[in-house]
Design a protein around this motif. Structure first.
Motif: not given
Length: 592
Positions: A319-324, A423-428, A439-446
């Motif tokens: 549920w973390k990270g943007f859809n690449p 919650k994650w998307l609202t914050q980001y 934009f970052v992926n599931y592990n916070g990498k750009q």
């Protein structure tokens, strides 16, 4: 649901090549009754299809004549033995035992009164790869709240019988087509500019298709029977979409608004990003244009592999990270409309404002999952008496989902995933990074254009014939391991496939991976077209042993192609009785 449609602007799937990754149980389930009046009903309505002479429905091209009866929530017949015709529908779901269907009536109907009006065609979606049975329903109901999109398919869950045999819970859903109660645009088959157009961006496009940049499109409405007029129609809508796409790429918001209904683009992006749709650019991405109107996006369609339900692309289950595929236009699964839009600061500002305006409705999304599941709990559970799939690997769901042994665990997982995602998307979306286009992926990498192309490619074990017998496990470092009992007859019967990446003519790419086999074998590999005629761009053969080895080479692309695949062919009897591991897969474009 049909919503606002302005006067001047009236109006993704990829799927997988496998024909038998993991099948459904084929256990029999006695029909509750052989008589329509004796169906045992729980909470849901019942739809019963009885084909003429009990003919089997076995084609996705030819309709079978049938009679349909519908029992509503109150146990009363809304229709009884109404003439219709039925065929199979779907892409990857065609290979499941639990089939999906398309119904066509001679006269328009409003089944269970769920539509805004009547229509001739309806879908019965099996949701065979979704253990919650709720992903499509959840998205379609949420899309009703996105009033920037003029129409969302009306739907509800029902229990289905076919020829008196219980088939489980299905999603009864309006079909995507032009209709005053659905996509309400003009349809004048012999007009060109004074005509409405429904278009799907799809890698499965066959008829009335055209290409723009890296994507393929197909006109879905009826066109003229006169070939010269049809050619003009396809040319007209393709040129219009090309102008709209060019305006988006240029970044001039004022110019873009001449061609596109931006509210629809913002809303359909938000809808796809919330659920992290793995098919965002592959298939089922719809748009439409009315005569004299702008290009609009929608409706949203096909989300059974969304919301964490796919493990074939690294990080998509999180549920973390943007859809690449919404950020990086480097993959056949990428959505170029989203990629170019999100690169513009003014579009990101529109997304932020819209997200915050919708916040209350978005926050309520997980509750709708729980409410639907609990309201119709007995009916949903009865589905899994018919289909023994819980606690098993069914298709490409991650281990966390395949381990869920009850329907309750499935719907709670889905509700929790959505809650964390929101919650994650609202914050980001409200962060400085989003404002600045980071934009970052599931592990916070750009996410950048220099990303490993295989990290964002679907990686699958392809069992291309029914006689193949193997098990496989996805590995955390971009790879998988297979135990092959029977690889089939031909080398292509069993394959490891990393698909959908793009290459540019003349560019150099570094290909690398680790590999091993429990017995010494020759391991063939190939970079090729991911479509017929499967022409190769690079090929080689390695000696695999039980000792892990590393392979690395530089490949110069001989052509530009937006849809390529890295293939390891493991079929025939060569690999029978062996374990093969391919791991740490990487394909990176060299910097100039």
């Amino acid at each position: 649901m049909r919503k606002k449609l302005s006067a001047i602007s009236v109006i993704l799937f990829f799927t997988f090549l496998s024909t038998n990754i993991v099948g459904f149980s084929t256990q029999t389930f006695a029909a509750e009754t052989a008589n329509l009046s004796e169906y045992i009903q729980y909470e849901m309505p019942i739809v019963a299809i009885n084909t003429d002479s009990d003919t089997k429905i076995d084609s996705d091209e030819v309709y079978t004549d049938a009679k349909i009866s519908v029992i509503n929530d109150d146990g009363k017949y809304e229709m009884s033995d109404i003439a219709s015709s039925v065929k199979l529908r779907g892409n990857s779901s065609m290979y499941s035992e639990k089939k999906s269907y398309k119904i066509k009536f001679g006269e328009k109907q409003n089944l269970l009164n769920i539509g805004d009006g009547k229509g001739k065609t309806w879908c019965l979606i099996s949701n065979c790869y979704d253990g919650s049975l709720l992903r499509n329903l959840t998205v379609y109901h949420f899309a009703e709240l996105l009033d920037g999109i003029s129409y969302s398919p009306n739907c509800r869950s029902i229990e289905l019988y076919v020829n008196h045999e219980y088939q489980g819970v299905y999603l009864l859903c309006e079909d995507v087509n032009i209709n005053k109660n659905r996509i309400a645009i003009s349809e004048e088959p012999n007009e060109v500019e004074n005509n409405g157009y429904l278009v799907e961006m799809s890698r499965y496009a066959k008829d009335n298709k055209f290409d723009i940049d890296t994507a393929t499109y197909e006109v879905k409405n009826d066109l003229s029977q006169t070939q010269s007029i049809k050619n003009q129609q396809i040319n007209y809508i393709s040129k219009y979409i090309e102008k709209a796409y060019s305006a988006l790429k240029s970044g001039n918001e004022k110019e873009l608004r001449k061609y596109i209904d931006l509210d629809s683009l913002v809303d359909i992006y938000i809808g796809n990003e919330i659920v992290k749709n793995v098919d965002a650019g592959w298939d089922s991405f719809y748009m439409y244009k009315n005569a004299g109107g702008k290009l609009c996006f929608g409706p949203m369609w096909d989300f059974d592999l969304a919301m964490g339900n796919a493990n074939c692309v690294k990080g998509f289950e999180s549920w973390k990270g943007f859809n690449p595929y919404n950020i990086l236009n480097v993959n056949a699964n990428s959505n170029p409309w989203f990629c170019h839009a999100l690169s513009k600061s003014w579009f990101r500002d529109l997304v932020k404002k819209r997200w915050n305006k919708l916040q209350g409705k978005i926050n309520g999304l997980p509750k709708t999952v729980i409410k639907e599941a609990q309201t119709n709990y007995k009916s949903y559970c009865r589905n899994f008496e018919r289909w023994d799939v819980l606690g098993k690997q069914v298709y490409i769901e991650p281990a966390e989902i395949s381990a869920l042994t009850t329907f309750r665990k499935h719907y709670n997982y889905l509700g929790s995933w959505l809650n964390n995602r929101i919650k994650w998307l609202t914050q980001y979306i409200n962060s400085k990074d989003f404002k600045n286009g980071v934009f970052v992926n599931y592990n916070g990498k750009q996410l950048t254009s220099n990303s490993n192309l295989l990290e964002i490619s679907p990686i699958l074990a392809l069992l291309n014939t029914s006689d193949v017998d193997l098990t496989y496990k996805m590995l955390p470092n971009i790879g998988l391991t297979l135990s092959i009992k029977n690889g089939g007859v031909e080398s292509w019967n069993t394959q490891v496939d990393a698909s959908g990446f793009m290459i540019e003519q003349g560019a150099e790419y570094v290909l690398s991976f680790d590999y091993s086999c429990s017995e010494t074998r020759q391991l063939p590999l190939c970079i090729q077209q991911n479509y017929a005629p499967w022409a190769p761009y690079y090929s080689g053969e390695l000696k695999a042993t039980k000792e892990p080895q590393h392979y690395e080479t530089v490949i110069k692309a001989p052509a530009s192609d937006s849809n390529c695949a890295l293939i390891f062919s493991l079929g025939g009897n060569t690999f029978n009785g062996t374990d093969v591991t391919i791991n740490n897969m990487s394909l990176v474009k060299k910097s100039k």
